[in-house]
Design an enzyme around this catalytic site. Structure first.
Site, PDB file in Angstrom:
ATOM      1  N   LYS A  91     -42.245-180.920-145.056  1.00  0.00           N
ATOM      2  CA  LYS A  91     -41.903-180.841-146.476  1.00  0.00           C
ATOM      3  C   LYS A  91     -42.914-181.674-147.257  1.00  0.00           C
ATOM      4  O   LYS A  91     -43.619-182.522-146.714  1.00  0.00           O
ATOM      5  CB  LYS A  91     -40.472-181.336-146.749  1.00  0.00           C
ATOM      6  CG  LYS A  91     -40.202-182.790-146.367  1.00  0.00           C
ATOM      7  CD  LYS A  91     -40.413-183.744-147.525  1.00  0.00           C
ATOM      8  CE  LYS A  91     -40.103-185.175-147.089  1.00  0.00           C
ATOM      9  NZ  LYS A  91     -40.994-186.160-147.706  1.00  0.00           N
TER      10      LYS A  91
ATOM     11  N   PRO B  87     -48.602-183.748-138.652  1.00  0.00           N
ATOM     12  CA  PRO B  87     -49.162-185.082-138.454  1.00  0.00           C
ATOM     13  C   PRO B  87     -48.130-186.167-138.735  1.00  0.00           C
ATOM     14  O   PRO B  87     -47.271-186.032-139.606  1.00  0.00           O
ATOM     15  CB  PRO B  87     -50.324-185.139-139.456  1.00  0.00           C
ATOM     16  CG  PRO B  87     -50.025-184.075-140.465  1.00  0.00           C
ATOM     17  CD  PRO B  87     -49.274-183.009-139.747  1.00  0.00           C
TER      18      PRO B  87
ATOM     19  N   GLY C  63     -42.485-185.650-143.381  1.00  0.00           N
ATOM     20  CA  GLY C  63     -41.136-185.547-142.839  1.00  0.00           C
ATOM     21  C   GLY C  63     -41.041-184.915-141.473  1.00  0.00           C
ATOM     22  O   GLY C  63     -39.979-184.416-141.091  1.00  0.00           O
ATOM     23  N   GLY C  64     -42.107-184.941-140.686  1.00  0.00           N
ATOM     24  CA  GLY C  64     -42.096-184.263-139.397  1.00  0.00           C
ATOM     25  C   GLY C  64     -41.032-184.770-138.439  1.00  0.00           C
ATOM     26  O   GLY C  64     -40.317-183.978-137.822  1.00  0.00           O
ATOM     27  N   GLY C  65     -40.910-186.081-138.298  1.00  0.00           N
ATOM     28  CA  GLY C  65     -39.911-186.639-137.394  1.00  0.00           C
ATOM     29  C   GLY C  65     -38.501-186.307-137.836  1.00  0.00           C
ATOM     30  O   GLY C  65     -37.627-186.001-137.008  1.00  0.00           O
TER      31      GLY C  65
ATOM     32  N   ASP D   9     -34.472-188.671-144.914  1.00  0.00           N
ATOM     33  CA  ASP D   9     -34.989-187.328-145.182  1.00  0.00           C
ATOM     34  C   ASP D   9     -34.288-186.246-144.367  1.00  0.00           C
ATOM     35  O   ASP D   9     -34.388-185.060-144.684  1.00  0.00           O
ATOM     36  CB  ASP D   9     -36.489-187.254-144.867  1.00  0.00           C
ATOM     37  CG  ASP D   9     -37.347-187.917-145.938  1.00  0.00           C
ATOM     38  OD1 ASP D   9     -36.795-188.284-146.983  1.00  0.00           O
ATOM     39  OD2 ASP D   9     -38.556-188.064-145.714  1.00  0.00           O
TER      40      ASP D   9
END
Length: 271
Positions: free
Chosen positions: A8, A92, A98-100, A134
């Protein structure tokens, strides 16, 4: 079960107050971004859940990973068996994308489907909120105006499909603590919920990320990337979250090949 956990971006980020519990009150627009991590969930019959990661390196103990914590959170309330979680990490890390959080929320949704738990989106959001600020966004994964600590949402009718979004991720890592140390909470000068409804070409005059001023001072490369995106014709450019990814929104796909000197360039397709 194969899951595609998307990233996001933040369009605007206002830090308005610090709470007694250490969290900060904020206003932001969260918008889903089609850069994906790939997750496979398999019931194994093993004694413990395992996590295997390929792609981008994730520092720290695997047992502290939010994907594992998502499994453990559901197992507190439901007698679900152990699974293997295979994660191909492509979003990345340390990017403000907000990848994790996405990975954790998609694991929650995946486990709900895999074991027929029949949890509603609202129930999944409550679990997600226990994992991180998030995380609840990625349950319904729709554009929202976010308030509180980033867990209170109001749906927005925002659609950027006719535009092209490009993201540049430099070799810079900014911790959340470092980002917040450089920002002073204050009452917003602009009503972000109203500003996001302006024509997109007006956003650069009204919508800003409060983290940018302090972070750009310490990492002038990020300011340079933002300016380079505008020089390439971006309608709007900003840092996402607490950085370090910088994105630009364009009328159409732009040739950014000469900006590869700054870092990896992502040209996401549509969700």
């Amino acid at each position: 079960m194969i899951l595609f956990a998307n990233a996001k971006i933040n369009i605007g980020l206002q830090i308005i107050a610090k709470r007694n519990d250490g969290y900060h009150e904020l206003n932001s627009v969260f918008y889903p971004l089609p850069i994906y991590d790939i997750i496979e969930l398999l019931e194994t019959g093993a004694a413990e859940t395992t996590l295997n990661i390929q792609g981008e390196r994730i520092p720290g103990n695997l047992h502290d990973n939010l994907c594992v914590k998502a499994f453990e959170l559901l197992r507190e309330d439901y007698a679900i068996p152990a699974v293997s979680i295979d994660l191909i990490k492509q979003i990345p890390i340390g990017a403000g994308l907000g990848g994790g959080s996405a990975d954790a929320s998609f694991v929650l949704k995946g486990l709900n489907d895999l074991f027929n738990l029949n949890l509603t989106s609202e129930q999944l959001e409550l679990y997600a909120a226990k994992l991180g600020a998030d995380c609840p966004f990625f349950i319904q994964n729709k554009p929202v105006f976010a308030t509180g600590i980033g867990t209170d949402f109001k749906t927005l009718s925002l659609n950027l499909d006719e535009y092209h979004i490009a993201v540049i991720m430099p070799n810079v890592h900014i911790s959340t603590a470092e980002a917040y140390a450089g920002v002073q909470p204050k009452a917003p000068e602009v009503n972000l919920e109203e500003a996001i409804r302006l024509p997109i070409q007006e956003w650069k005059f009204h919508i800003r990320n409060d983290f940018e001023e302090g972070i750009f001072e310490h990492y002038p490369l990020l300011k340079e990337i933002k300016e380079a995106l505008y020089q390439k014709g971006a309608i709007y450019a900003a840092m996402s979250g607490s950085g370090a990814a910088i994105y630009g929104i364009f009328w159409e796909k732009a040739d950014l090949s000469d900006l590869a000197k700054y870092g990896r360039i992502y040209h996401p397709a549509k969700l």
